[in-house]
Design a protein around this motif. Structure first.
Motif, PDB file in Angstrom:
ATOM      1  N   TYR A  86      41.567  29.390  30.008  1.00 27.80           N
ATOM      2  CA  TYR A  86      42.653  30.302  29.646  1.00 27.80           C
ATOM      3  C   TYR A  86      43.857  29.512  29.145  1.00 27.80           C
ATOM      4  CZ  TYR A  86      40.693  34.674  31.503  1.00 27.80           C
ATOM      5  OH  TYR A  86      39.951  35.804  31.725  1.00 27.80           O
ATOM      6  N   THR A 112      46.499  36.577  32.149  1.00 29.82           N
ATOM      7  CA  THR A 112      46.240  37.933  32.618  1.00 29.82           C
ATOM      8  C   THR A 112      47.145  38.310  33.778  1.00 29.82           C
ATOM      9  OG1 THR A 112      44.465  37.199  34.100  1.00 29.82           O
ATOM     10  CG2 THR A 112      43.833  37.876  31.867  1.00 29.82           C
ATOM     11  N   SER A 157      39.184  31.609  40.995  1.00 30.85           N
ATOM     12  CA  SER A 157      39.763  32.784  41.627  1.00 30.85           C
ATOM     13  C   SER A 157      40.728  32.393  42.754  1.00 30.85           C
ATOM     14  CB  SER A 157      38.651  33.676  42.178  1.00 30.85           C
ATOM     15  OG  SER A 157      39.183  34.751  42.898  1.00 30.85           O
ATOM     16  N   ASP A 187      41.556  40.194  37.394  1.00 37.23           N
ATOM     17  CA  ASP A 187      40.732  39.083  36.922  1.00 37.23           C
ATOM     18  C   ASP A 187      40.225  38.250  38.101  1.00 37.23           C
ATOM     19  OD1 ASP A 187      39.460  37.387  35.181  1.00 37.23           O
ATOM     20  OD2 ASP A 187      41.285  36.476  34.380  1.00 37.23           O
ATOM     21  N   ARG A 188      41.084  37.992  39.076  1.00 38.71           N
ATOM     22  CA  ARG A 188      40.684  37.222  40.251  1.00 38.71           C
ATOM     23  C   ARG A 188      39.628  37.951  41.073  1.00 38.71           C
ATOM     24  NH1 ARG A 188      45.164  36.328  43.865  1.00 38.71           N
ATOM     25  NH2 ARG A 188      43.667  35.055  44.968  1.00 38.71           N
ATOM     26  N   ARG A 210      36.319  37.746  39.195  1.00 40.46           N
ATOM     27  CA  ARG A 210      35.753  36.398  39.295  1.00 40.46           C
ATOM     28  C   ARG A 210      35.196  36.124  40.684  1.00 40.46           C
ATOM     29  NH1 ARG A 210      37.557  32.257  35.549  1.00 40.46           N
ATOM     30  NH2 ARG A 210      38.568  33.277  33.801  1.00 40.46           N
ATOM     31  N   LEU A 239      45.931  33.773  36.055  1.00 37.96           N
ATOM     32  CA  LEU A 239      44.960  34.825  36.371  1.00 37.96           C
ATOM     33  C   LEU A 239      45.649  35.965  37.109  1.00 37.96           C
ATOM     34  CD1 LEU A 239      41.838  32.868  37.685  1.00 37.96           C
ATOM     35  CD2 LEU A 239      42.186  33.864  35.446  1.00 37.96           C
TER      36      LEU A 239
END
Length: 70
Positions: free
Chosen positions: A60, A67, A52, A9-10, A13, A5
């Motif tokens: 994923y 990501t 996260s 993205d984190r 989330r 991640l």
């Protein structure tokens, strides 16, 4: 366990997890009058926050998505 991640993205989330955790208790929306929707919202919120914090998403990994920068 490898990280998959990225930072953006984190952050997304974490924000989504906080919103999903708080929504049943502070929103007053009719959809959260039922117990099932409240439980689903809290569980999904906890999953979002957990992925996260751990910087790892099992889905994923299954689909081969990353990501984060290598």
């Amino acid at each position: 366990m490898m990280t998959n991640l990225g930072d953006l993205d984190r952050i997304f989330r974490a924000l989504l997890g906080i919103v999903l955790l708080a929504a049943p208790f502070v929103s007053g929306l009719a959809i959260f009058n039922g117990t099932a929707t409240t439980i689903i919202s809290v569980v999904v919120g906890l999953l979002m926050l957990g992925t996260s914090v751990r910087k790892f998403c099992p889905l994923y990994r299954i689909f081969g998505i990353r990501t984060c920068k290598l």
